[in-house]
Write a protein that holds these residues in place. Structure first.
Motif, PDB file in Angstrom:
ATOM      1  N   THR A   6       1.391  -1.434  -0.679  1.00 29.53           N
ATOM      2  CA  THR A   6      -0.159   0.092  -0.048  1.00 29.53           C
ATOM      3  C   THR A   6       1.248   1.436  -0.247  1.00 29.53           C
ATOM      4  OG1 THR A   6      -0.187   0.203   2.578  1.00 29.53           O
ATOM      5  CG2 THR A   6      -2.001  -1.167   1.603  1.00 29.53           C
ATOM      6  N   GLY A   7       0.357   2.544  -0.539  1.00 25.51           N
ATOM      7  CA  GLY A   7       1.427   3.439  -0.916  1.00 25.51           C
ATOM      8  C   GLY A   7       2.460   3.125  -1.906  1.00 25.51           C
ATOM      9  N   GLY A  10       3.595   6.125  -3.539  1.00 21.85           N
ATOM     10  CA  GLY A  10       4.476   7.016  -3.360  1.00 21.85           C
ATOM     11  C   GLY A  10       6.200   6.998  -3.277  1.00 21.85           C
ATOM     12  N   GLY A  13       7.153   3.774  -0.372  1.00 19.60           N
ATOM     13  CA  GLY A  13       6.618   2.462  -1.210  1.00 19.60           C
ATOM     14  C   GLY A  13       7.421   1.866  -2.122  1.00 19.60           C
ATOM     15  N   SER A  14       7.469   3.192  -3.181  1.00 21.75           N
ATOM     16  CA  SER A  14       7.908   2.577  -4.427  1.00 21.75           C
ATOM     17  C   SER A  14       9.095   2.085  -4.176  1.00 21.75           C
ATOM     18  CB  SER A  14       8.102   3.900  -5.589  1.00 21.75           C
ATOM     19  OG  SER A  14       9.246   4.605  -5.151  1.00 21.75           O
ATOM     20  N   VAL A  30       0.616  -3.449  -6.066  1.00 20.90           N
ATOM     21  CA  VAL A  30       0.696  -1.961  -5.987  1.00 20.90           C
ATOM     22  C   VAL A  30      -1.091  -0.942  -5.084  1.00 20.90           C
ATOM     23  CG1 VAL A  30       0.891   0.633  -5.832  1.00 20.90           C
ATOM     24  CG2 VAL A  30       2.911  -1.204  -6.176  1.00 20.90           C
ATOM     25  N   ASP A  32      -3.003   2.144  -3.864  1.00 16.18           N
ATOM     26  CA  ASP A  32      -2.249   3.183  -3.907  1.00 16.18           C
ATOM     27  C   ASP A  32      -3.521   4.983  -4.432  1.00 16.18           C
ATOM     28  OD1 ASP A  32      -1.003   6.085  -3.889  1.00 16.18           O
ATOM     29  OD2 ASP A  32       0.601   4.643  -4.081  1.00 16.18           O
ATOM     30  N   ASP A  33      -3.771   5.268  -3.769  1.00 17.53           N
ATOM     31  CA  ASP A  33      -5.657   6.435  -3.991  1.00 17.53           C
ATOM     32  C   ASP A  33      -4.764   7.787  -5.521  1.00 17.53           C
ATOM     33  OD1 ASP A  33      -3.984   8.198  -2.489  1.00 17.53           O
ATOM     34  OD2 ASP A  33      -5.495   8.485  -0.968  1.00 17.53           O
ATOM     35  N   LEU A  34      -2.946   7.409  -5.532  1.00 17.71           N
ATOM     36  CA  LEU A  34      -2.644   8.451  -6.126  1.00 17.71           C
ATOM     37  C   LEU A  34      -2.404  10.177  -5.466  1.00 17.71           C
ATOM     38  CD1 LEU A  34      -3.060   7.179  -9.943  1.00 17.71           C
ATOM     39  CD2 LEU A  34      -0.699   6.330  -8.357  1.00 17.71           C
ATOM     40  N   GLY A  37       1.163   9.779  -4.312  1.00 17.31           N
ATOM     41  CA  GLY A  37       1.985   9.030  -5.142  1.00 17.31           C
ATOM     42  C   GLY A  37       1.736   9.341  -6.765  1.00 17.31           C
ATOM     43  N   ALA A  75       1.127   3.617   3.085  1.00 19.33           N
ATOM     44  CA  ALA A  75       0.255   4.807   2.939  1.00 19.33           C
ATOM     45  C   ALA A  75      -0.356   5.002   4.420  1.00 19.33           C
ATOM     46  CB  ALA A  75      -1.068   4.054   1.818  1.00 19.33           C
TER      47      ALA A  75
END
Length: 330
Positions: A6-7, A10, A13-14, A30, A32-34, A37, A75
C-alpha cells in the motif's frame, strides 16, 4: 505468493517495490490512491490498483485475486505540523484506515504484515540513541496515530494468528542509486528534499524552525536513513516472517545524528550553490533530538546498510531533483 504494497506509488513504498523486484519477487501488487503518489513511479509489469486502503471490498478482492499472503503498509499522512493542525484527519488516515485495511486483510487470509511506523512514537526521548524498549510518549498527533496502529496490529495478531514486523523509521532521505525513484512530491517537507529544491532555485528560501534547542548548534538533531537501505529492511522483514520468524518491533536508523544546519551546509557544498536560510521560531510537535539505537535490527534481520553516508544521500537527492526537472519539461 504475492505481496501487497500500500502506498507503493509513493516515496518509500516505490523503493520497497524496487527492492522486492531486485530480489526476484515475481508478483508485487501496489494499492495507492495516488493522492501523493505517481502512477509512473510503479515499475512496468507491476499491477497498480488505484483505490483507498479503507475500501474493504477492493482490498479483499485484490488479496483473493492475487493470492496475497503478505501486506507491506506504507500509505499514510506523515507531516508533523499538519497533524497538529488537523489531528482528526491524521487519526482517520493513519489509524482508522489502517484498522479497516488490517481487518480486510485478516478476513482474506493474509498471514504477514509489515507496518511503516515512526520514531515519533518516542516523543522527546530521555535516552539518545533511542532503544526500542524506551517508554512511548508521542508528543504530536502523527506519532500518536502511528502508535495506535502499532497497538492494533499487535492485538489483532494475537487474536488472529498472523505475524508482523513494525519498523520505526527515523528521517528518510535520498533516492534510488540507479535513479529509478526518489522523493517526487513537489510540496514535501523533508529537510533534504526542501534544501535540494532551494539549491536548484525551485524555492525562494529554506526555513529553519528553531535554533534554540539543547543541541550543539541549536537546531534539531536527526538520524537520516537512506531510502533504499530502509526498503531493504522491509524486504528482510518479509523474508523473516515468511520463514517462520516471530513478530518484531524494530528501529530503522543509523545511530548517528546530524543537525538541520549541518545538513544545509552539506547541500550547499555539494550543489555549489548558496540559498537563503531564514531562521524561524520552533514548530509545535518537533523533538529536539532523536537518533536510533540500531543494533536490534542488525541482530534480528541481518540488516547491513549500504548507503550510510550523508554526502552520498544528499548527492542522490540532488540528482533526483535534476531528473524530475527533466521529466517535467518533457
Amino acid at each position: 505468493m504475492a505481496v501487497l504494497v500500500t502506498g507503493g506509488a509513493g516515496y518509500i513504498g516505490s523503493h520497497m517495490v524496487l527492492a522486492l523486484l531486485d530480489a526476484g519477487h515475481e508478483e508485487v501488487i501496489v494499492l495507492d490512491d495516488l493522492s501523493t503518489g505517481f502512477d509512473w513511479a510503479v515499475p512496468e509489469g507491476v499491477k497498480l490498483v488505484v483505490g483507498d486502503v479503507a475500501d474493504q471490498a477492493l482490498v479483499t478482492q485484490t488479496i483473493l485475486q492475487h493470492r496475497i499472503d503478505a501486506l507491506a503498509h506504507f500509505a499514510a499522512k506523515i507531516v508533523v505540523p499538519d497533524s497538529v493542525a488537523d489531528p482528526l484527519g491524521y487519526y482517520l488516515s493513519n489509524t482508522v484506515k489502517t484498522r479497516s485495511l488490517v481487518e480486510a486483510s485478516v478476513r482474506a487470509g493474509v498471514r504477514h504484515v509489515i507496518f511503516s511506523s515512526t520514531a515519533a512514537v518516542y516523543g522527546e526521548p530521555e535516552v539518545v540513541p533511542v532503544p526500542e524498549d524506551l517508554p512511548l510518549k508521542p508528543i504530536n498527533p502523527y506519532g500518536r496515530s502511528k502508535l495506535m496502529s502499532e497497538w492494533m496490529i499487535a492485538d489483532a495478531a494475537a487474536a488472529h494468528g498472523f505475524s508482523y514486523v513494525i519498523l520505526r523509521y527515523f528521517n528518510v532521505a535520498g533516492a534510488d542509486s540507479e535513479g529509478r525513484s526518489g522523493q517526487s512530491t513537489p510540496n514535501a517537507t523533508h529537510l533534504i528534499k526542501v534544501a535540494t529544491q532551494a539549491a536548484r532555485g525551485q524555492r525562494a528560501r529554506l526555513d529553519v524552525f528553531g535554533t534554540d534547542y539543547p543541541t550543539p548548534d541549536g537546531s534539531c538533531l536527526r538520524d537520516y536513513i537512506q531510502v533504499s537501505d530502509l526498503a531493504e529492511a522491509h524486504r528482510l522483514a518479509l523474508d523473516h516472517l515468511r520463514s517462520g520468524g516471530d513478530s518484531l518491533t524494530l528501529n530503522c536508523g543509523y545511530g548517528r545524528g546530524y543537525s538541520v544546519l549541518e545538513v544545509i551546509e552539506v547541500v550547499k557544498r555539494l550543489s555549489g550553490r548558496d540559498f537563503e536560510v531564514r531562521l524561524c521560531p520552533r514548530r509545535a510537535g518537533d523533538p529536539a533530538r532523536i537518533v536510533a539505537e540500531g543494533a536490534l535490527i542488525r541482530e534480528r534481520l541481518g540488516w547491513q546498510p549500504r548507503h550510510d553516508d550523508l554526502d552520498a544521500i544528499v548527492a542522490q537527492a540532488l540528482a533526483w531533483e535534476e531528473r524530475l526537472e527533466t521529466r517535467n519539461r518533457i
